[in-house]
Motif scaffolding. Structure first.
Motif, short mmCIF file in Angstrom:
data_model
loop_
_atom_site.label_atom_id
_atom_site.label_comp_id
_atom_site.label_asym_id
_atom_site.label_seq_id
_atom_site.Cartn_x
_atom_site.Cartn_y
_atom_site.Cartn_z
N PHE A 67 -1.74 -2.70 4.19
CA PHE A 67 -0.63 -2.29 5.40
C PHE A 67 -1.35 -1.24 6.23
CE2 PHE A 67 2.12 -3.46 1.78
CZ PHE A 67 2.85 -4.24 2.17
N VAL A 68 -1.20 -1.64 7.65
CA VAL A 68 -1.80 -0.60 8.20
C VAL A 68 -0.39 -0.16 9.36
CG1 VAL A 68 -3.44 -0.26 10.38
CG2 VAL A 68 -3.99 -1.79 8.74
N TYR A 69 -0.17 1.02 9.38
CA TYR A 69 0.98 1.54 10.10
C TYR A 69 0.37 2.40 11.31
CZ TYR A 69 3.38 0.55 5.72
OH TYR A 69 3.98 0.02 4.68
N GLY A 70 0.61 2.10 12.44
CA GLY A 70 0.21 2.84 13.35
C GLY A 70 -1.19 3.17 13.44
N GLU A 71 -1.63 4.43 13.89
CA GLU A 71 -3.12 4.90 13.79
C GLU A 71 -3.72 5.62 12.70
OE1 GLU A 71 -5.32 4.13 16.50
OE2 GLU A 71 -3.54 2.87 17.41
N ASP A 72 -2.87 6.05 11.92
CA ASP A 72 -3.26 7.01 10.80
C ASP A 72 -3.10 6.69 9.45
OD1 ASP A 72 -4.17 8.79 12.91
OD2 ASP A 72 -2.44 9.68 12.90
N THR A 73 -2.06 5.57 9.17
CA THR A 73 -1.89 5.31 7.72
C THR A 73 -2.44 3.73 7.38
OG1 THR A 73 -0.05 6.53 8.09
CG2 THR A 73 -0.16 5.15 6.19
N ILE A 74 -3.20 3.84 6.09
CA ILE A 74 -3.33 2.54 5.57
C ILE A 74 -3.13 2.56 4.18
CG2 ILE A 74 -5.36 0.99 5.05
CD1 ILE A 74 -6.74 2.02 7.25
N GLU A 75 -2.43 1.54 3.62
CA GLU A 75 -1.88 1.48 2.26
C GLU A 75 -2.53 0.15 1.66
OE1 GLU A 75 2.16 1.28 -0.43
OE2 GLU A 75 2.16 2.16 1.43
N TYR A 76 -3.20 0.18 0.36
CA TYR A 76 -3.69 -0.65 -0.35
C TYR A 76 -2.70 -1.08 -1.26
CZ TYR A 76 -7.87 -0.05 2.67
OH TYR A 76 -8.83 0.09 3.72
N PHE A 105 -5.21 -16.02 -5.98
CA PHE A 105 -5.30 -14.65 -5.63
C PHE A 105 -5.68 -14.52 -4.16
CE2 PHE A 105 -7.42 -10.77 -5.12
CZ PHE A 105 -6.73 -10.02 -5.85
N PHE A 106 -5.05 -13.66 -3.37
CA PHE A 106 -5.19 -13.43 -1.88
C PHE A 106 -5.32 -12.28 -1.55
CE2 PHE A 106 -0.68 -13.87 -2.66
CZ PHE A 106 -0.23 -12.66 -2.13
N SER A 107 -6.06 -11.96 -0.29
CA SER A 107 -6.03 -10.77 0.49
C SER A 107 -4.98 -10.83 1.72
CB SER A 107 -7.44 -10.35 0.67
OG SER A 107 -7.40 -9.34 1.48
N LEU A 108 -4.12 -10.12 1.94
CA LEU A 108 -3.13 -10.28 3.13
C LEU A 108 -3.13 -8.96 3.72
CD1 LEU A 108 -1.18 -11.83 4.54
CD2 LEU A 108 0.69 -10.81 3.09
N LYS A 109 -3.43 -9.08 5.06
CA LYS A 109 -3.40 -7.82 5.89
C LYS A 109 -2.23 -7.89 6.95
CE LYS A 109 -6.24 -4.84 9.44
NZ LYS A 109 -7.33 -4.75 10.04
#
Length: 158
Positions: A73-82, A133-137
Motif C-alpha cells: 500500500f502506498v498512501y500519499g508521499e510518505d507512507t508505504i505499508e507491506y 501467491f500474488f504481489s499486489l501494489k
C-alpha cells in the motif's frame, strides 16, 4: 515511513469473519469492513504476527492457515505499508469482543455490498478465484481514492 502488517480472512461455512472498524477515532480504516490483523511487533515473523493479532482481536487460535500474497500500500508521499495476506480455515476457541469494532460472519457473496476499500475488492476477488501467491501494489491519494493497482508487476486498469 514503512510499516509491516498482516491481514487474515477467516473462513467458515461460506462466510468470512469481518471486522467493522468503528471504535478508534483516528483510524485510517474507520467505518470500513476488513479482515483481522495488525502491525508487527519487534522481531515477529509474518506468521507470529498473524497468530497473535487473530488471537487478540477474535479470541481464536488458528489451526490451519495459508499465506496468499503480499500487498504493498502506498498512501500519499510518505507512507508505504507491506501487508502479508492470509486466509484461514481452521481455528479453535471462543469468539471475544474486539476493541477495534464489531466482528461479524458475512456471506462471501455479500462482502462486496459492505463499505470496503477499492483495493480490498481486488485482492478479495483474487482470493475468491484461488489465484496463486500474488504481489499486489495499491496506490492511494490522500483522499483515500485508489489511483493505481498492479498485480505481479503488471498494471491493472481500474
Amino acid at each position: 515511513m514503512k510499516e509491516l502488517s498482516t491481514l487474515c480472512y477467516i473462513e467458515k461455512d461460506g462466510k468470512y469473519l469481518m471486522l467493522h472498524r468503528t471504535v478508534k477515532g483516528n483510524d485510517v480504516n474507520r467505518d470500513k469492513w476488513i479482515g483481522v490483523g495488525g502491525h508487527f511487533e519487534k522481531n515477529e515473523s509474518p506468521e507470529e504476527c498473524l497468530l497473535r493479532e487473530v488471537k487478540e482481536e477474535t479470541g481464536y487460535t488458528l489451526t490451519s492457515w495459508q499465506y496468499r500474497g503480499i500487498v504493498t500500500f502506498v498512501y500519499g508521499e510518505d507512507t508505504i505499508e507491506y501487508m502479508f495476506l492470509f486466509t484461514a480455515d481452521g481455528f479453535e476457541g471462543t469468539q471475544i469482543s474486539c476493541d477495534e469494532g464489531e466482528l461479524e460472519w458475512v456471506e462471501k457473496a455479500a462482502i462486496y455490498d459492505l463499505n470496503l476499500w477499492e483495493g480490498d475488492k481486488i485482492f478479495l476477488r483474487l482470493l475468491e478465484e484461488n489465484h496463486p501467491f500474488f504481489s499486489l501494489k495499491l496506490v492511494y491519494d490522500t483522499d483515500d481514492v485508489l489511483q493505481y493497482a498492479a498485480l505481479d508487476g503488471k498494471r491493472l486498469w481500474l
